[in-house]
Write an enzyme that holds these catalytic residues in place. Sequence first.
Site, short mmCIF file in Angstrom:
data_model
loop_
_atom_site.label_atom_id
_atom_site.label_comp_id
_atom_site.label_asym_id
_atom_site.label_seq_id
_atom_site.Cartn_x
_atom_site.Cartn_y
_atom_site.Cartn_z
N GLU A 265 0.81 -1.21 0.00
CA GLU A 265 0.00 0.00 0.00
C GLU A 265 0.86 1.27 0.00
OE1 GLU A 265 -3.37 0.60 -0.24
OE2 GLU A 265 -2.72 2.68 -0.23
N THR B 158 -5.89 1.90 -5.28
CA THR B 158 -5.60 0.47 -5.12
C THR B 158 -6.39 -0.36 -6.14
OG1 THR B 158 -5.42 0.85 -2.76
CG2 THR B 158 -5.43 -1.43 -3.47
N HIS C 84 -1.25 3.63 4.79
CA HIS C 84 -2.25 4.37 4.02
C HIS C 84 -2.43 5.74 4.66
CE1 HIS C 84 -6.02 5.50 2.17
NE2 HIS C 84 -5.93 4.47 1.36
N ASP D 226 1.27 -0.08 -4.96
CA ASP D 226 0.06 0.10 -5.76
C ASP D 226 -0.01 1.47 -6.43
OD1 ASP D 226 -0.44 1.35 -3.32
OD2 ASP D 226 -2.45 0.52 -3.06
N HIS D 227 0.44 2.52 -5.73
CA HIS D 227 0.36 3.89 -6.27
C HIS D 227 1.15 4.79 -5.34
CE1 HIS D 227 -2.49 4.45 -3.03
NE2 HIS D 227 -3.14 3.37 -3.46
C1 GP9 Z 1 -8.99 -0.04 0.73
C2 GP9 Z 1 -7.54 -0.03 0.48
C3 GP9 Z 1 -7.06 1.37 0.22
O1 GP9 Z 1 -9.54 -1.28 0.87
O2 GP9 Z 1 -7.20 -0.90 -0.52
O3 GP9 Z 1 -7.51 1.87 -0.98
P1 GP9 Z 1 -6.91 3.19 -1.61
O4 GP9 Z 1 -7.47 4.36 -0.86
O5 GP9 Z 1 -5.43 3.14 -1.49
O6 GP9 Z 1 -7.37 3.15 -3.02
MN MN Z 2 -3.83 1.91 -2.08
#
Ligand code: GP9
Ligand code: MN
Length: 632
Positions: A252, A294, A409, A468-469
């Site tokens: 993440e 994500t 996150h 992921d980003h």
């Molecule tokens: C939510 C998690 C975070 O389930 O995958 O999502 P994001 O805000 O990074 O898109």
């Molecule tokens: Mn994410």
Amino acid sequence: MFQTNNKLNLYVLASLLFGAKTYIIYRFFFNIDIENFMQEIILFINPFATAFLILGVSVWFKEKHQIRYIKYAMIFGTLILYFNILFYRNFGDFLTFPVLFQGSNAADLGSSILALVEPFDLIVLADLIAIWWITKRDQLAITVSFPKKKKLLVLSVSFVFLLGNYVLAEIERPQLLQRGFDREYLVKNIGLFNFHVYDVIQHSRSRAQRVFADGNELSDILSYVDEHTTDNEETDMYGIAEDKNVIFVTLESLQSFVINNELHGEEITPFLNELIDDSYYFENFYHQTEQGKTADSEFIMETSLYPLPSGSAYFTHSSNEFLSTPQMLAEEDYTSAVFHANNASFWNRNSMYDNLDVDHFYDIDAYEVTDDNSVGWGMKDKEFFEQSMKYLTSLPEPYYARFITLTNHHPFDLDEEDATIDKFDSNSRTLNQYFQTVRYMDEAIEEFFDHLKAEGIYEDSLIVMMGDHYGISDFHDRAMAQYLEKDEITPYDHIQLQRVPFYIHMPGHEGEVISDISGQVDVKPTLMHLLGIDDSHDVSFGTNLFGSDRKEYIALRDGSFITDDYIYTRDTCYDRESGEVEGTESTSLIGDEVDSTETPCGPMIEQVEQEMSYSDKLIYGDLFRFHDFETE
Ligand code: GP9
Ligand code: MN
């Protein structure tokens, strides 16, 4: 000066106040890049033009309804502005129609939203309070009705204003509405409210596209894909992981700049750094996500298509036909599972996973989540991995198991007892905390590897890990520049900051650091290659990362791209190594302009746009419903 017994004056006053507030918000609440004087003028005129148009409608109402209309319109406009402010602080982006209607996500944002509110935000109420106060004082005196001529005059003046704004915007940014790639350009040239109208129209148009799409569009796209992505070229990596369990970890918000980097003289990610020594580590791997974050990263690696320019395909197109990674692996007798300790409906995963043929989804209900083992968005990653093990060991082999982490996150909160590195010290709380949650993730991954070893799973697995980003948006550029010891974050730096870690780790293999450019769209063909699965029937915009016949660029969703030698972004071509601007500059009336088609990036600009539009067409038109993957 503004007599409230004259309706025109009230609407003018309300427009001036609302317009001024909007301008202040543009300038001080968003990070809008002003490149020249013309843009400054447009940004200033636009809020007033829009306010006059919307509030000017009041003159058409009966007198007693005029004040009410003005107030409601101002409240509505303020809500739109404020939601955008909050969203922008989190994502460095403006809201779009599909994202707005992802209601279940908004409910889950809880802790994030509170962290985004700031005391200075009260300024968004200033004009409302002023209008309330004025109309309350003089309520009875307001009884004027407008003659028709005057009403028409107000309307025409509003439209002239708006048209003026549009003409200036066209001069400044030709074909803005047709291209519309970059939301920031749109907002700064036509304003936030007109951008929302534009977005709603775009969105409705794309819905209509499915209705009117037919299979004929498919053949051009298929031949394009055939020509530009690799065939199943055999390399010595082909099939090296045949029949192995695949363990895929989504890291993440992890960006590459923390890898092999230090804070306060300490390594930030000691385990991930060491892991590079016996992994294939792609140091120039770019995320290609957009607003779906994500979910976009998942979408890309499960379908090898690009995510949508706005909204998330997980929400807007979850019932489309796709040939997904789990589906392809199922043909080789793989069981697929996703582990993620969050609500199943977040990002609409539950319905999308059904559609992608994911066999098991271990969502929040599969975990024992307590106050003690949670922080920020939910369950802490270390607990998450630990509790996942019993499910993982119960899966029939071979399996394709995907783990989505959560602790790193935004807003990057962490309990004190879990922090093993000091915070950074800058004006950005977000960046300061980021290093601590990144370190926590590093430790969680190390523990996960230990679990895998203890269960005897490790040796026979292919472990793939991908950021992921981005985690740190442009909003924190000043703090980021401070950390990276740069004067500023340029558009070139911004693109380089979109690199995320990508690891392919296979016990017994030495691996290597691979510097070639690569992106998330390449993950699926690469996986298939390592597993020795023939994917020549797949329609993929990526290429196998171990092949020699690779596409010559990595395209980001906003039209920016990276080639071996250049980086193209925001109409500018940069040398990839030095970050120097390429091409000749000619000075025009409206500032320094570079014709980007004349630069070395030129030949690729159109192709990237073409490729994105093909991918969009496939999704908007749900074109795979006309395609038979079996017979290709
Ligand atoms: C939510 C998690 C975070 O389930 O995958 O999502 P994001 O805000 O990074 O898109
Ligand atoms: Mn994410």
